[in-house]
Design a protein around this motif. Sequence first.
Motif, short mmCIF file in Angstrom:
data_model
loop_
_atom_site.label_atom_id
_atom_site.label_comp_id
_atom_site.label_asym_id
_atom_site.label_seq_id
_atom_site.Cartn_x
_atom_site.Cartn_y
_atom_site.Cartn_z
N ARG A 100 -90.40 -5.02 -84.58
CA ARG A 100 -89.34 -4.53 -83.68
C ARG A 100 -87.98 -4.62 -84.37
N ILE A 101 -87.77 -5.68 -85.14
CA ILE A 101 -86.50 -5.85 -85.84
C ILE A 101 -86.45 -5.01 -87.11
N LEU A 102 -87.58 -4.97 -87.82
CA LEU A 102 -87.69 -4.17 -89.05
C LEU A 102 -88.81 -3.15 -88.86
N PRO A 103 -88.51 -1.99 -88.30
CA PRO A 103 -89.56 -0.99 -88.04
C PRO A 103 -90.26 -0.56 -89.32
N ALA A 104 -91.54 -0.22 -89.18
CA ALA A 104 -92.32 0.22 -90.34
C ALA A 104 -91.76 1.51 -90.91
N ALA A 105 -91.26 2.37 -90.05
CA ALA A 105 -90.64 3.63 -90.50
C ALA A 105 -89.37 3.82 -89.69
N ILE A 106 -88.26 4.02 -90.37
CA ILE A 106 -86.98 4.16 -89.68
C ILE A 106 -86.33 5.47 -90.12
N ASP A 107 -85.97 6.31 -89.15
CA ASP A 107 -85.39 7.61 -89.51
C ASP A 107 -83.87 7.49 -89.65
N ASP A 108 -83.24 8.60 -90.02
CA ASP A 108 -81.80 8.58 -90.29
C ASP A 108 -80.99 8.17 -89.07
N GLU A 109 -81.35 8.70 -87.90
CA GLU A 109 -80.59 8.38 -86.69
C GLU A 109 -80.70 6.89 -86.35
N GLN A 110 -81.90 6.34 -86.48
CA GLN A 110 -82.09 4.91 -86.21
C GLN A 110 -81.29 4.05 -87.18
N LEU A 111 -81.26 4.46 -88.44
CA LEU A 111 -80.51 3.71 -89.44
C LEU A 111 -79.01 3.80 -89.15
N GLU A 112 -78.55 4.98 -88.80
CA GLU A 112 -77.12 5.16 -88.49
C GLU A 112 -76.73 4.36 -87.25
N PHE A 113 -77.63 4.28 -86.28
CA PHE A 113 -77.34 3.49 -85.08
C PHE A 113 -77.21 2.02 -85.44
N ARG A 114 -78.09 1.53 -86.30
CA ARG A 114 -78.00 0.13 -86.73
C ARG A 114 -76.72 -0.12 -87.52
#
Length: 207
Positions: A100-114
Amino acid sequence: MADTPGAGWVSTSTDEFDETTEEIMRAVYRALSKNGYPETTMAEIASEFEKSKGLLYYHYDSKEAILNDFFTYLCQRLQSSLIEESYEDPYERLLAVVDRILPAAIDDEQLEFRQALFEVRSQAPHNRSYYEQIRRSDRIILETLTETIQQGVETGRFADVDPERRAELLFSTLYGIMERGAALGDRDLVERNREMVRVRLERTLLA
């Protein structure tokens, strides 16, 4: 203008209110993901809101007010999701929290949100409200990690470790990985280190 709603407004059980809340919170999410914290304004949030702009300004009169409710909303969703997830094996539950904290696959939008969230966290020393919200979200995760490790120790699934200290170390490690990956915009870094964390847990925590 109506008073700024607090946590109670977010948690209301009225269907229509819930729908409006969800849409406002999604608008905040999209605005933060696209613009980052410094450049996110009420106007940017309003442009992402699919309903009447007047409805948004009726409930909120400042960026800080809407972000406070957004963090409350995130904390409630985080807490609910951790409660709803049921695992008989404490190790499987621990890995689920890691994922949940480190997703197996993270897309651009998720990374930008973080990236935007880390920008917000940097404001905590100067903003008491943000500070309290961050402490709350951290506490939810730390308590879940501690309880899970405690269960593993008590059932003999895990080695005899100090649950609180191990949970603190694990959370700090996970947070550091995500913060570094977000700051550098490096998804591969997050995924590589996520796998290393899982390997390390298997080698040092399992009995």
